[in-house]
Design an enzyme around this catalytic site. Structure first.
Site, short mmCIF file in Angstrom:
data_model
loop_
_atom_site.label_atom_id
_atom_site.label_comp_id
_atom_site.label_asym_id
_atom_site.label_seq_id
_atom_site.Cartn_x
_atom_site.Cartn_y
_atom_site.Cartn_z
N HIS A 1 49.80 23.22 31.47
CA HIS A 1 51.19 23.45 31.89
C HIS A 1 52.11 22.37 31.30
O HIS A 1 53.23 22.18 31.79
CB HIS A 1 51.30 23.42 33.42
CG HIS A 1 50.65 24.58 34.12
ND1 HIS A 1 50.77 25.88 33.69
CD2 HIS A 1 49.88 24.63 35.25
CE1 HIS A 1 50.10 26.67 34.53
NE2 HIS A 1 49.55 25.94 35.46
N ARG B 1 48.67 36.98 44.44
CA ARG B 1 49.50 37.21 45.61
C ARG B 1 50.05 38.62 45.61
O ARG B 1 49.63 39.48 46.36
CB ARG B 1 50.64 36.17 45.66
CG ARG B 1 51.47 36.17 46.93
CD ARG B 1 52.66 35.25 46.80
NE ARG B 1 53.56 35.66 45.73
CZ ARG B 1 54.61 36.47 45.89
NH1 ARG B 1 54.90 36.93 47.08
NH2 ARG B 1 55.37 36.80 44.86
P1 A3P Z 1 52.87 36.29 42.24
O1 A3P Z 1 52.79 35.07 43.11
O2 A3P Z 1 54.29 36.71 41.97
O3 A3P Z 1 52.03 37.42 42.74
P2 A3P Z 1 49.52 31.69 37.23
O4 A3P Z 1 48.26 32.37 36.86
O5 A3P Z 1 50.27 31.15 36.06
O6 A3P Z 1 49.30 30.70 38.32
O7 A3P Z 1 50.50 32.82 37.79
C1 A3P Z 1 50.24 33.45 39.04
C2 A3P Z 1 51.09 34.68 39.18
O8 A3P Z 1 50.57 35.70 38.29
C3 A3P Z 1 51.02 35.26 40.58
O9 A3P Z 1 52.29 35.88 40.79
C4 A3P Z 1 49.89 36.27 40.43
O10 A3P Z 1 49.84 37.26 41.41
C5 A3P Z 1 50.21 36.84 39.06
N1 A3P Z 1 49.06 37.52 38.45
C6 A3P Z 1 47.81 37.06 38.32
N2 A3P Z 1 47.01 37.97 37.74
C7 A3P Z 1 47.79 39.04 37.49
C8 A3P Z 1 47.54 40.33 36.91
N3 A3P Z 1 46.32 40.68 36.48
N4 A3P Z 1 48.58 41.18 36.81
C9 A3P Z 1 49.81 40.84 37.26
N5 A3P Z 1 50.10 39.65 37.83
C10 A3P Z 1 49.10 38.76 37.94
#
Ligand code: A3P
Length: 280
Positions: free
Chosen positions: A89, A240
């Site tokens: 990040h 989430r």
């Molecule tokens: P939300 O909290 O809006 O649901 P990171 O992986 O960078 O930590 O990002 C997490 C975000 O990506 C979360 O968003 C999560 O739900 C979403 N996310 C993870 N896997 C996903 C998928 N396969 N399709 C869509 N969104 C996804």
């Protein structure tokens, strides 16, 4: 400031990223075939990581984030034999010098900042490695000021934007991924020099759907080395809602106005910002 955080060069980091490690990033030895998977937190890093891992015959290994842990990190990263996919990040300025000097490939993920703010708010609430936060209003103020881990979203994106036309950098957007996963999965594979058949691509679309990834959380949590985000190795905290536009359920009209004003000011010279126009 909370005990789980510390400041490094004016930016907040988790104490799981040791000061010594952050100070020594420039001593990391990049390999020419390294791939960096870069994002501001909550942009969809776990998703894209899963896509890359599922490309057949890619001969890659996903490593833990470069900024996670202590100084032993660099020795650990040397032990990987296959092509490394290294998540981080970090903003552009903090990326190890050596990575900038070599033709390492970099995938930078972007997402609508309003949705990131909401996702990040939940992460702050649920993740024991982040300080507790009482209300959405409180978090919104911190996010606006950039008083959150990894600093201001604006600064992060702008630091990468300057390099968006470099041929070793691919920008992938969360919203485009949602709209047309096959097209974007193909783009990622081609960028990495890998070929896939349509049926292999469809297979990845299915395996990396939100529902499928969420369902597999328990299974994947068994491997503590499989950490994508330096803020947690607990995948229960990641999946989430997985939607575009959830911000509308949180932002008051005043918050939207304040955010849009800041966005317009900060992003006035940004090409990438145009992408978000459709989602605000
Ligand atoms: P939300 O909290 O809006 O649901 P990171 O992986 O960078 O930590 O990002 C997490 C975000 O990506 C979360 O968003 C999560 O739900 C979403 N996310 C993870 N896997 C996903 C998928 N396969 N399709 C869509 N969104 C996804």
């Amino acid at each position: 400031q909370s005990s789980v955080l510390h400041k490094f060069k004016g930016v907040i980091f988790s104490t799981m990223s040791s000061e010594e490690l952050l100070n020594s990033l420039d001593s990391f030895e990049a390999r020419e075939d390294d791939v960096f998977l870069v994002s501001y937190p909550k942009s969809g890093t776990h998703w894209i990581a899963k896509v890359i891992e599922n490309i057949p015959n890619a001969r890659i290994t996903l490593t833990p984030p470069i900024e996670l842990g202590d100084i032993s990190k660099f020795e650990e990263l040397k032990t990987y034999c296959e092509r490394r996919v290294i998540p981080t990040h970090l903003s552009y300025s903090m990326l190890p010098m050596n990575v900038k000097q070599k033709p390492c490939k970099i995938i930078y993920i972007i997402r609508n900042p309003k949705d990131i703010a909401v996702s990040f708010y939940h992460y702050y609430r649920d993740n024991p490695n982040l300080p507790s936060i009482e209300t959405w209003h409180e978090f919104f103020e911190l996010f606006l000021k950039g008083d959150v881990v990894y600093g201001s979203w604006f600064d992060h994106v702008l630091s990468w934007e300057e390099h968006k036309n470099a041929k070793n950098i691919l920008i992938i957007s969360y919203e485009e991924m949602k709209k047309d996963p096959s097209k974007n999965i193909k783009k990622i594979a081609t960028f990495l020099g890998l070929n896939m058949t349509d049926s292999e691509i469809n297979q990845i679309v299915w395996k990396t759907s939100f529902a499928e990834m969420k369902n597999n959380t328990a299974k994947e949590n068994c491997d503590p080395n499989h950490t994508i985000c330096a803020l947690t190795s607990n995948r229960n905290l990641v999946f989430r809602k997985g939607a575009v536009g959830d911000w509308i359920n949180y932002f008051t009209s005043k918050q939207k106005r304040v955010f849009d004003e800041l966005f317009t000011e900060k992003m006035k010279h940004s090409e990438l910002a145009k992408h978000f126009g459709d989602y605000s």
